[in-house]
Scaffold this motif. Structure first.
Motif, mmCIF file in Angstrom:
data_model
loop_
_atom_site.group_PDB
_atom_site.id
_atom_site.type_symbol
_atom_site.label_atom_id
_atom_site.label_comp_id
_atom_site.label_asym_id
_atom_site.label_seq_id
_atom_site.Cartn_x
_atom_site.Cartn_y
_atom_site.Cartn_z
ATOM 1 N N ILE A 130 0.831 -1.211 0.000
ATOM 2 C CA ILE A 130 0.000 0.000 0.000
ATOM 3 C C ILE A 130 0.859 1.252 0.000
ATOM 4 C CG2 ILE A 130 -1.855 1.219 1.194
ATOM 5 C CD1 ILE A 130 -2.627 -1.439 2.496
ATOM 6 N N TRP A 180 -7.458 -0.587 2.017
ATOM 7 C CA TRP A 180 -6.884 0.551 1.293
ATOM 8 C C TRP A 180 -7.545 1.865 1.720
ATOM 9 C CZ3 TRP A 180 -4.605 -3.668 0.064
ATOM 10 C CH2 TRP A 180 -3.511 -3.698 -0.809
ATOM 11 N N ASP A 227 -5.602 5.027 3.340
ATOM 12 C CA ASP A 227 -5.671 6.300 2.633
ATOM 13 C C ASP A 227 -6.208 7.409 3.534
ATOM 14 O OD1 ASP A 227 -5.652 7.798 -0.043
ATOM 15 O OD2 ASP A 227 -7.740 8.063 0.613
#
Length: 1048
Positions: free
Chosen positions: A151, A294, A298
C-alpha cells in the motif's frame, strides 16, 4: 489474557497446550510478530510492539536488528468458551548462519508460523525452512506479512495486490508440492530396492493420491494476512462473518468463496464463478477485504482526512478514547492512530491465537504421528491407529504416542540445546540478592541506633578498632567474591517433556546421542531447578508435565541428551522407557574455522573452559584441537563466528583472545587432460606407481590411480550426503574375506544390499558409455566390476558434501592369496598368516586425508591395488627379530607416498568450497552488485525480475575463501540497497593447475617467461601450505638488478 505464571492448573492438561515456532527469511517480521503477541499478554506496552524487539535479548541482536539465538515464551489466552490455552512460542533466527537454532526449535514444536514478505516473496531460506518443517512433520500456518508495503511503498491497487498475494501463495504451494513428491518418490525407490510391495506397506492408495492437506488455502483457514508492524491480521473467515448478512449468504458458504475467482452479482444477489463474470466485476476478496484496508490507510496516512477517519470508526463500531484521537491529530502521528484502529478492528493476536488453536494439534495428537519418526519407527503404526495394524512393537511406547501426563508413566524429555545465562539473572539468585540487601539495610539501622545511645557506649578501645578494620576488609572481600559468582555463566537445558511429570529435586537418567545400552550405562543426574521461559525472564516452577517446553538446570548434562525415568510401578520392561531421542541432523555444517590463542598463556584454562561452554550452548559450533596443538572453532559463516568470538571474550572465557584468519577447507583431485605427459613410473598406464617397503624390500606392491567417472562420483556424493556410506558395516570385498578366527560376519541390512545393487548398476552403466573420451583399453573392465572389488571408502571423517575416494582390490586370483601357498597350507606360521591388506588400507586413508598439494582431503579418485608380493622368508626373519612393527610402518608410509605420487601423475586440481549466493536488489544498483561479485570471483547463475516489483533476484556461486567481508562491501557499494544470503553448497573444481607455467609459444609471447598473470590456484595452495608450516616454493627476489647495493 493473563500471565502464565498466575496459574499452573491449565499447564497440566496437554489438550490446552500448543507448541509452535516462527520460521521465515531474515527481516520478514518474526520478532515483530512476537512483540504483538507479547503486548496482548501485557508483557510489553502495545505502543512498543515492533520497536522494542523483546525477544532479542542480546546487545548485538539489537544493534544489528536480526535474531541470533532462539528464545521461547509462554503466552496464556482465554477463549470465549472459558478454556485457558497456553501457547509456547519459540522465536527463531532467519539468517542462514543460525540455521542450527531452527533445527533445535523445530524438534520441540508441533506447529510453525511460516512468515513470508509479500513484496520479496519466497526466498531461498524460505524454501529451506519449509523443508525443515516438512521433515519434522510440523503443522504449518502461512502468514503473508508486510501487506502494508504494497500500500505505502509499491502503491499497488487492490486488484494488483490480490494478484501478488495469489502468486506468493502459489509459490509456497509449489515448494510444498515438490517436497511431497520427492518424499513419495524416495519411498517408492526404497520399496523397489527392498522388494516391498507398495500395497502391503503402510501407505495406502488414498494416502499416495491425496496431497490436499499439505497445501495452503485461505479458504481452509491456514493462511493469515497480516502486517506485524501495524499489529493487524485476519483470515478471510473474519470478513465472511461480518458480510454474511449484507450479502444474503450463510457464513459457512461464504467462507468457501472468499478466496479465488468468485464474484458477487449485485443484480441477482448471488455469488458467481469465473463463467458468470461480467466486465468490471471484482473478486470478493478485493471487494470486501482489500478495498476496505486501502480506504483505512488512505484516510489515516495517504491523504489524512479526520472526518473520514471518524466515519470509519463509527461504521466499524469502534470505541477510541477522544484523548488518543486528539493526541494523534495534534502531534501528527498517524501511525499510532492506525494502530489504535486496527487493534480493535483486526487485532493480530486474536487472529494468530484462533488460527493456532484451530490448526495446530495439541501434544497428544501431534505426538501420535510425529513420535514414529523421532523413534526411527517410520514403518510402524501408532497405538491410536484403527486400521488393525497395531503390532506389539509400538505398544511399549504408548505413553509417548499419547503424551500421557500421568505420574505413573515413564518420564521422557529431550534436551534440544543448552543456553547460558548469568547466575545473577536466575530467579532464586535475585531473591537471595533482595534478601541480602534487606538484611544489610536492617543491620545499618541497628548500628545507627546503637550509635545514638551515648558517648560512653560509642567509645571503643584501639584494639577494638583494629578488629573492626579487619572485619571491614573481610566484608569487602566477600562482596567482591559474591559479585564474581553472580557474573558466572550457568548452562540451562532447552527441553520438552513428552510423557510423565518431571519435578525439581528428583533423580533421572540422561542418555547421550551415541548411547549404546549394551556396553554403557546411562548417567544419573539431579533436577536442580525448572523454569518456564518468558523471553528474557525465567519463571521458576516446581514441576512440568507432558507437552510443555521448559528450561532446566542440572548438575551435568550435554545437548542432545534424552532425560528418562522409569515409571512408579516397574511393570514395563526397561526397553519401553530407556529411549534415545538424540537423533537430529543440522542443515548447515560448520564450514569456516578459526584458530584461537589466548593473549596471555596463563589464560589457556579459561579459554578451554569457555570453549566447552560455547560448544554446549551453540548447536552448530565445533571445537577441536589440531595436530599442531592449536585449538580451532568451526562455525556456519562469518557472522556466526563473529558472534561466537564475542561470546567467548565477554561471557564464557572472559579473557582476551587472538583469532587467526579464517580457515577454509579445500579439496584435492585430479582430472584427465587432452595431453598426458608420459605414463606411470612402471611404464604402464598413467597413474601407476610401484614401490616397496624400505630398507629391505620385503613387500612389493603396485597401485594405480584413476579419476572416477562423473556418474560414479555423483552417486557416491549423494549416498555420502544421506549418510549411507557411514552406516555400511564394511565394504563388500572386505566383508567377503572371512576372518581367520572363524567368527561369523554380520549380515547385510536391506539398506546395504540396496546400496550395493544400485552401485553395481551405476558401474555397469558407466562402463558401457561409449561417448567417454580418453578411454584406456581395459577401462571398461575396470569400471564394470568395481562394486564387487571395493575394499574401502575414504577418507574417513570428512563432511557430507564429499565424494571421497575408493580403494579397489584389483589383484588376480593367485596374487590375492595372502596366507600360505598351496604346498605349505598345512603349516601355520606368523609369516604365513601375515595379511598386508589392513596396513595398505591404512596408508590409503592417510593419503586421501592429506593430499600431496596442500595436505587437504582428496576426492574423486579410485585407487587400484594391482599387485602385492611378500617375501615370506625375510618376513619370518623380521618377526623372529621382533622388527615386524618397522615393516608394517614402512608399508603404511610407502603406500601413502605411492598414492600421493599416483595422483600427481594426472593433472592435479584444487576444489573450492562454494556458497550459493542469493541477492535481491533494485535495478539502479544492479551494475554495482555485478562489480562486487566479479571482484570476489563469483559466478552469476541466474537472474530473475520479481513480477509486479522493480526488484531483481540474482543467484550466484561465490567461493567461501573470497566471501569474507562480502556482505559489508555489498552494502557499502549499494548504500544498503542490496543484501546477500550465503548458503554452503558443496565444492566446485577450480579449472587451473597449481603448477601451470607458460609453455606454449602463444603463452610465452603473451605472458613471457615470468608469467605476469597470477596463478590463483597456486596462490590458494601456497596460502594453505604456509598456514600448515609446509614448504612453499616462492621467489623472494623478483628484480635483483634494481637493488641499490649493487655496484654501478
Amino acid at each position: 489474557m493473563e500471565n502464565p505464571a498466575s496459574s499452573q492448573t491449565s499447564l497440566q492438561n496437554p489438550l490446552f497446550i500448543r507448541n509452535l515456532t516462527t520460521l521465515g527469511h531474515v527481516d520478514h517480521g518474526k520478532t515483530t510478530l512476537m512483540d504483538s503477541l507479547l503486548a496482548s499478554n501485557n508483557i510489553i506496552s502495545a505502543r512498543m510492539a515492533g520497536k522494542i524487539r523483546y525477544m532479542d535479548s542480546r546487545e548485538d541482536e539489537q544493534e544489528r536488528g536480526i535474531t541470533m539465538e532462539a528464545s521461547a515464551v509462554g503466552l496464556k489466552y482465554r477463549v470465549k468458551d472459558g478454556d485457558m490455552y497456553v501457547l509456547n512460542m519459540i522465536d527463531t533466527p532467519g539468517h542462514v548462519d543460525f540455521q542450527s537454532e531452527v533445527s533445535t526449535a523445530s524438534r520441540l514444536c508441533d506447529g510453525a508460523l511460516i512468515l513470508v514478505d509479500v513484496v520479496e516473496g519466497v526466498q531461498t531460506q524460505t524454501t529451506s525452512l519449509l523443508r525443515q518443517a516438512y521433515q519434522d512433520q510440523l503443522t504449518p500456518i502461512l502468514v503473508l506479512n508486510k501487506i502494508d508495503r504494497m500500500i505505502m511503498e509499491l502503491k499497488l491497487t487492490p486488484e494488483e495486490a490480490y494478484e501478488r498475494l495469489a502468486r506468493v501463495v502459489e509459490d509456497v504451494n509449489v515448494v510444498m508440492g515438490g517436497l511431497w513428491g520427492g518424499e513419495r518418490m524416495k519411498k517408492a525407490d526404497n520399496d523397489t530396492d527392498t522388494g516391498v510391495d507398495a500395497s502391503g506397506g503402510v501407505t495406502t492408495k488414498d494416502d499416495e493420491e491425496d496431497d490436499s492437506g499439505i497445501y495452503f488455502d485461505p479458504a481452509q483457514g491456514n493462511v493469515i494476512f497480516a502486517s506485524a508492524i501495524d499489529s493487524w491480521g485476519f483470515r478471510p473467515s473474519h470478513f465472511a462473518r461480518i458480510f454474511a448478512r449484507k450479502l444474503f449468504a450463510e457464513q459457512i458458504n461464504l467462507k468457501k468463496v472468499m478466496w479465488g475467482e468468485w464474484y458477487f452479482d449485485t443484480k441477482s444477489k448471488r455469488v458467481v464463478g469465473a463463467k458468470g463474470k461480467r466486465p468490471g466485476m471484482k473478486t470478493l476478496f478485493v471487494q470486501i477485504v482489500l478495498e476496505n484496508l486501502w480506504q483505512v490507510y488512505d484516510a489515516v496516512i495517504g491523504n489524512p482526512n479526520p472526518d473520514k477517519v471518524l466515519k470509519i470508526i463509527s461504521t466499524l463500531s469502534l470505541t477510541l478514547p477522544p484523548r488518543e484521537l486528539h493526541t494523534s491529530a495534534t502531534n501528527n502521528y498517524p501511525k499510532h492512530l492506525l494502530s489504535l484502529i486496527f487493534a480493535q478492528w483486526l487485532p493480530l493476536s486474536t487472529s494468530i491465537v484462533q488460527t493456532v488453536i484451530d490448526i495446530v494439534p495439541p501434544p497428544q495428537m501431534a505426538q501420535s504421528y510425529r513420535m514414529g519418526r523421532m523413534l526411527g519407527l517410520d514403518n510402524e503404526s501408532s497405538p491410536n491407529s484403527t486400521d488393525g495394524t497395531t503390532s506389539s512393537s509400538p505398544i511399549p511406547y504408548e505413553h509417548l504416542y499419547k503424551a500421557s501426563p500421568s505420574p505413573a508413566v515413564p518420564v521422557c524429555a529431550y534436551v534440544s540445546k543448552m543456553f547460558a545465562v548469568r547466575r545473577g539473572d536466575l530467579p532464586e539468585e535475585r531473591e537471595n540478592a533482595r534478601s541480602a540487601q534487606a538484611k544489610a539495610a536492617r543491620d545499618r539501622k541497628r548500628v545507627a541506633a546503637e550509635n545514638l545511645n551515648g558517648t560512653e557506649e560509642a567509645k571503643v578501645t584501639d584494639a577494638g578498632d583494629g578488629n573492626e578494620a579487619n572485619d571491614d576488609e573481610l566484608e569487602v572481600k566477600d562482596v567482591e567474591d559474591h559479585q564474581e559468582d553472580q557474573n558466572e555463566d550457568i548452562l540451562l537445558g532447552f527441553a520438552r517433556i513428552y510423557s510423565g511429570i518431571l519435578s525439581v529435586g528428583e533423580q533421572v537418567l540422561v542418555l547421550l546421542p551415541k548411547f549404546n545400552p549394551a556396553p554403557t550405562h546411562p548417567t544419573r543426574i539431579t533436577i536442580a531447578a525448572l523454569y518456564l521461559m518468558m523471553g528474557r525472564e525465567l519463571l521458576p516452577v516446581s514441576s512440568v508435565s507432558a507437552g510443555q517446553i521448559f528450561a532446566a538446570r542440572f548438575n551435568v548434562v550435554w545437548r542432545g541428551g534424552t532425560i528418562v525415568r522409569p515409571p512408579s510401578t516397574q511393570g514395563p520392561r526397561p526397553q519401553s522407557w530407556l529411549l534415545n531421542l538424540g537423533r537430529i541432523t543440522h542443515i548447515v555444517p560448520p564450514i569456516v574455522r578459526l584458530s584461537l590463542l589466548p593473549a596471555l598463556p596463563g589464560d589457556l584454562p579459561a579459554l578451554l573452559r569457555g570453549l566447552r561452554i560455547l560448544e554446549q550452548a551453540d548447536p552448530c559450533v565445533e571445537t577441536f584441537q589440531m595436530d599442531g596443538g592449536e585449538w580451532v572453532i568451526g562455525g556456519a559463516g562469518e557472522l556466526h563466528l563473529e558472534r561466537c568470538l564475542k561470546d567467548l571474550r565477554e561471557r564464557f572465557a572472559k579473557v582476551e583472545i587472538h583469532a587467526s584468519k579464517p580457515i577454509v577447507p579445500f579439496r584435492e583431485t585430479a582430472i584427465r587432460e587432452s595431453v598426458q605427459f608420459g605414463g606411470g613410473s612402471t611404464g604402464g598406464p598413467t597413474g601407476t606407481i610401484s614401490s616397496s617397503t624400505s630398507p629391505n624390500g620385503i613387500i612389493h606392491f603396485t597401485i594405480r590411480c584413476v579419476p572416477l567417472p562423473s556418474g560414479i562420483r555423483e552417486f557416491l556424493a549423494a549416498k555420502r550426503r544421506r549418510g549411507v556410506l557411514t552406516r555400511l558395516s564394511r565394504p563388500r570385498r572386505e566383508g567377503a574375506r572371512q576372518p581367520q578366527d572363524g567368527s561369523r560376519q554380520p549380515r547385510e541390512s536391506q539398506e546395504e544390499r540396496a546400496f550395493w545393487d544400485e552401485f553395481e548398476q551405476v558401474c555397469r552403466r558407466e562402463a558401457s558409455r561409449k561417448e567417454r573420451k580418453h578411454r584406456d583399453a581395459d577401462e571398461e573392465k575396470l569400471w564394470r566390476n568395481l562394486a564387487e572389488r571395493v575394499c574401502a571408502f575414504g577418507p574417513l571423517g570428512t563432511d557430507a558434501y564429499d565424494t571421497g575416494c575408493v580403494f579397489v582390490d584389483a589383484r588376480d586370483a593367485h596374487n590375492t592369496q595372502n596366507g600360505p601357498s598351496d604346498e605349505d597350507a598345512h603349516i601355520s606360521t606368523p609369516a604365513a598368516d601375515f595379511d598386508p591388506l589392513p596396513y595398505i588400507l591404512t596408508g590409503f586413508q592417510l593419503a586421501t586425508r592429506q593430499g600431496p598439494l596442500c595436505a587437504e582431503p582428496v576426492e574423486g579418485l579410485a585407487y587400484f591395488l594391482e599387485k602385492v608380493e611378500v617375501n615370506r622368508e625375510k618376513l619370518a626373519v623380521e618377526i623372529e627379530q621382533n622388527r615386524i612393527t618397522q615393516t608394517t610402518g614402512s608399508l603404511i608410509s610407502a603406500v601413502r607416498d605411492a598414492c600421493r605420487s599416483a595422483l600427481l601423475e594426472w593433472s592435479p586440481r584444487l576444489m573450492l568450497a562454494m556458497y550459493s549466493c542469493d541477492i535481491q536488489c533494485s535495478t539502479d544498483v544492479l551494475g554495482r552488485v555485478y562489480g562486487v561479485l566479479s571482484k570476489r570471483k563469483g559466478r552469476v547463475v541466474a537472474e530473475e525480475m520479481n513480477e509486479g516489483t522493480s526488484f531483481f533476484t540474482i543467484s550466484a556461486r561465490l567461493p567461501v575463501v573470497e566471501s569474507f567481508g562480502f556482505a559489508d562491501e555489498l552494502r557499502k557499494r549499494t548504500s544498503g540497497a542490496a543484501g546477500a544470503m550465503l548458503v554452503f553448497s558443496g565444492y566446485d573444481l577450480l579449472p587451473l593447475s597449481p603448477f601451470w607455467v607458460p609453455s606454449t609459444i602463444e603463452e610465452l609471447e603473451d605472458l613471457g617467461t615470468t608469467a605476469d598473470r597470477v596463478n590463483q590456484a597456486k596462490v590458494y595452495m601456497d596460502s594453505v601450505r604456509e598456514r600448515k608450516g609446509m614448504f612453499v616454493d616462492r621467489k623472494l627476489t623478483m628484480e635483483p638488478e634494481k637493488q641499490r647495493t649493487l655496484k654501478k
